[in-house]
Design a protein around this motif. Structure first.
Motif, PDB file in Angstrom:
ATOM      1  N   HIS A 233       0.528  -1.412   0.145  1.00 52.66           N
ATOM      2  CA  HIS A 233      -0.016   0.043  -0.500  1.00 52.66           C
ATOM      3  C   HIS A 233       1.046   1.438  -0.229  1.00 52.66           C
ATOM      4  CE1 HIS A 233      -2.853   2.788   2.527  1.00 52.66           C
ATOM      5  NE2 HIS A 233      -2.378   2.876   0.916  1.00 52.66           N
ATOM      6  N   PHE A 234       0.111   1.688  -1.193  1.00 46.12           N
ATOM      7  CA  PHE A 234       1.123   3.225  -0.691  1.00 46.12           C
ATOM      8  C   PHE A 234       0.812   4.569  -0.913  1.00 46.12           C
ATOM      9  CE2 PHE A 234       3.970   0.663  -2.900  1.00 46.12           C
ATOM     10  CZ  PHE A 234       5.179   0.883  -3.312  1.00 46.12           C
ATOM     11  N   ARG A 235       0.334   5.554  -0.571  1.00 43.23           N
ATOM     12  CA  ARG A 235       0.405   6.866  -0.338  1.00 43.23           C
ATOM     13  C   ARG A 235       0.431   8.191  -0.951  1.00 43.23           C
ATOM     14  NH1 ARG A 235      -4.109   8.297   2.800  1.00 43.23           N
ATOM     15  NH2 ARG A 235      -4.511   6.342   2.810  1.00 43.23           N
ATOM     16  N   GLY A 236       0.196   8.543  -2.387  1.00 42.02           N
ATOM     17  CA  GLY A 236       0.302   9.700  -2.193  1.00 42.02           C
ATOM     18  C   GLY A 236      -0.258  10.532  -3.976  1.00 42.02           C
ATOM     19  N   ASP A 237       0.347  10.981  -4.634  1.00 39.49           N
ATOM     20  CA  ASP A 237       1.389  11.805  -5.046  1.00 39.49           C
ATOM     21  C   ASP A 237       1.943  12.377  -3.561  1.00 39.49           C
ATOM     22  OD1 ASP A 237       4.048  11.857  -5.988  1.00 39.49           O
ATOM     23  OD2 ASP A 237       3.694  12.013  -8.187  1.00 39.49           O
ATOM     24  N   VAL A 238       3.518  12.100  -3.463  1.00 36.78           N
ATOM     25  CA  VAL A 238       3.535  12.972  -2.597  1.00 36.78           C
ATOM     26  C   VAL A 238       3.739  14.932  -2.828  1.00 36.78           C
ATOM     27  CG1 VAL A 238       3.626  11.694   0.181  1.00 36.78           C
ATOM     28  CG2 VAL A 238       5.518  12.194  -1.577  1.00 36.78           C
ATOM     29  N   ALA A 239       4.484  14.425  -4.483  1.00 37.05           N
ATOM     30  CA  ALA A 239       5.377  15.164  -5.332  1.00 37.05           C
ATOM     31  C   ALA A 239       3.873  16.478  -4.993  1.00 37.05           C
ATOM     32  CB  ALA A 239       5.891  15.120  -6.002  1.00 37.05           C
ATOM     33  N   ASN A 240       3.033  15.983  -5.445  1.00 37.59           N
ATOM     34  CA  ASN A 240       1.412  16.504  -5.900  1.00 37.59           C
ATOM     35  C   ASN A 240       0.592  17.042  -4.232  1.00 37.59           C
ATOM     36  OD1 ASN A 240      -0.065  18.170  -7.031  1.00 37.59           O
ATOM     37  ND2 ASN A 240      -1.363  16.498  -6.991  1.00 37.59           N
TER      38      ASN A 240
END
Length: 255
Positions: A233-240
């Motif tokens: 499980h990934f959360r993001g896109d943290v760049a956005n």
């Protein structure tokens, strides 16, 4: 009402046909179906045989069956609000543009922009679909916002770009930059994809195969079990500053 459209073999079959009027809505309104062939506008009956059975009381009672080679016929089902279209062959670009209701079933494959910016309804494609499936048009900020798209085969690059709602199920592989700029909705890819969900801000995406060249700006949240499988499980896109959820069975990072 059952309407059968059978495209004849054309001498210059490479010339695309713009057929945005092939919808249950236009049939129900008893409009003459005009299509664009190259640089000229002509009645549909010049390139196809048309048969009509029955009289509908609403657009939802209009069922269109398309036979013959429709691989260069574009924009079928554009803006349709109800009824059904069944296409026995491959179909050209932009099938189901902006549709808000009804059902399109394609027994072959679809060219690019299948379900472009659709708002509702259902699309089922038994073959493959080209680039930009369920996406927005170039330069747009919003892709599919509602409805459902199911592709039994694989799809090309930029599938579900700018998707903001609805549900997409891809049984095969998806190409590069699937779900780029994702803003909402749910996308399930049963095969592989690459550089998935770049710059997403919301929504949910599952990759049952391998997510190649994963974007590094996703925060790993842990592992979950879903549908009898283990997913990262990934959360993001943290760049956005995104808060989307990306679940992948396997992955490699972008080098």
């Amino acid at each position: 009402m059952k309407v059968t459209i059978t495209f004849r073999n054309r001498e210059k079959s490479f010339i695309p046909v713009e057929a945005e009027m092939i919808t249950p809505d236009a049939i129900f309104q008893d409009k003459e179906i005009i299509v664009g062939e190259g640089n000229r506008s002509i009645p549909l009956t010049q390139i196809a045989d048309l048969s009509v059975e029955g009289s509908p009381s609403s657009v939802h009672e209009v069922d269109i069956l398309i036979r013959g080679d429709a691989s260069r016929v574009k924009r079928i089902g554009e803006y349709m609000t109800g009824g059904s279209i069944t296409i026995e062959s491959n179909v050209g670009m932009h099938c189901g543009n902006f549709m808000s209701g009804g059902r399109i079933e394609i027994l072959g494959s679809a060219d690019g922009w299948l379900g472009r910016e659709m708002h509702g309804g259902e699309i089922l494609c038994h073959g493959d679909a080209g680039d930009y499936c369920a996406s927005g048009y170039r330069g747009g900020r919003k892709g599919m916002v509602g409805g459902s798209v199911e592709v039994i085969g694989s799809v090309g690059d930029f599938a579900c770009e700018h998707i903001a709602g609805g549900a997409v199920l891809i049984h095969g592989n998806a190409g590069d930059f699937t779900c780029a700029e994702m803003k909402g909705g749910t996308v399930i890819i049963l095969g592989d994809s690459s550089r998935v969900c770049a710059n997403m801000s919301a929504g949910t995406c599952y990759v049952y195969g391998s997510a190649e060249e994963m974007i590094p700006t996703f925060e790993k949240k842990g592992c979950i079990e879903h549908d009898g499988m283990a997913f990262h499980h990934f959360r993001g896109d943290v760049a956005n500053r995104g808060k989307g959820d990306l679940y992948v069975a396997r992955y490699t990072y972008l080098r």
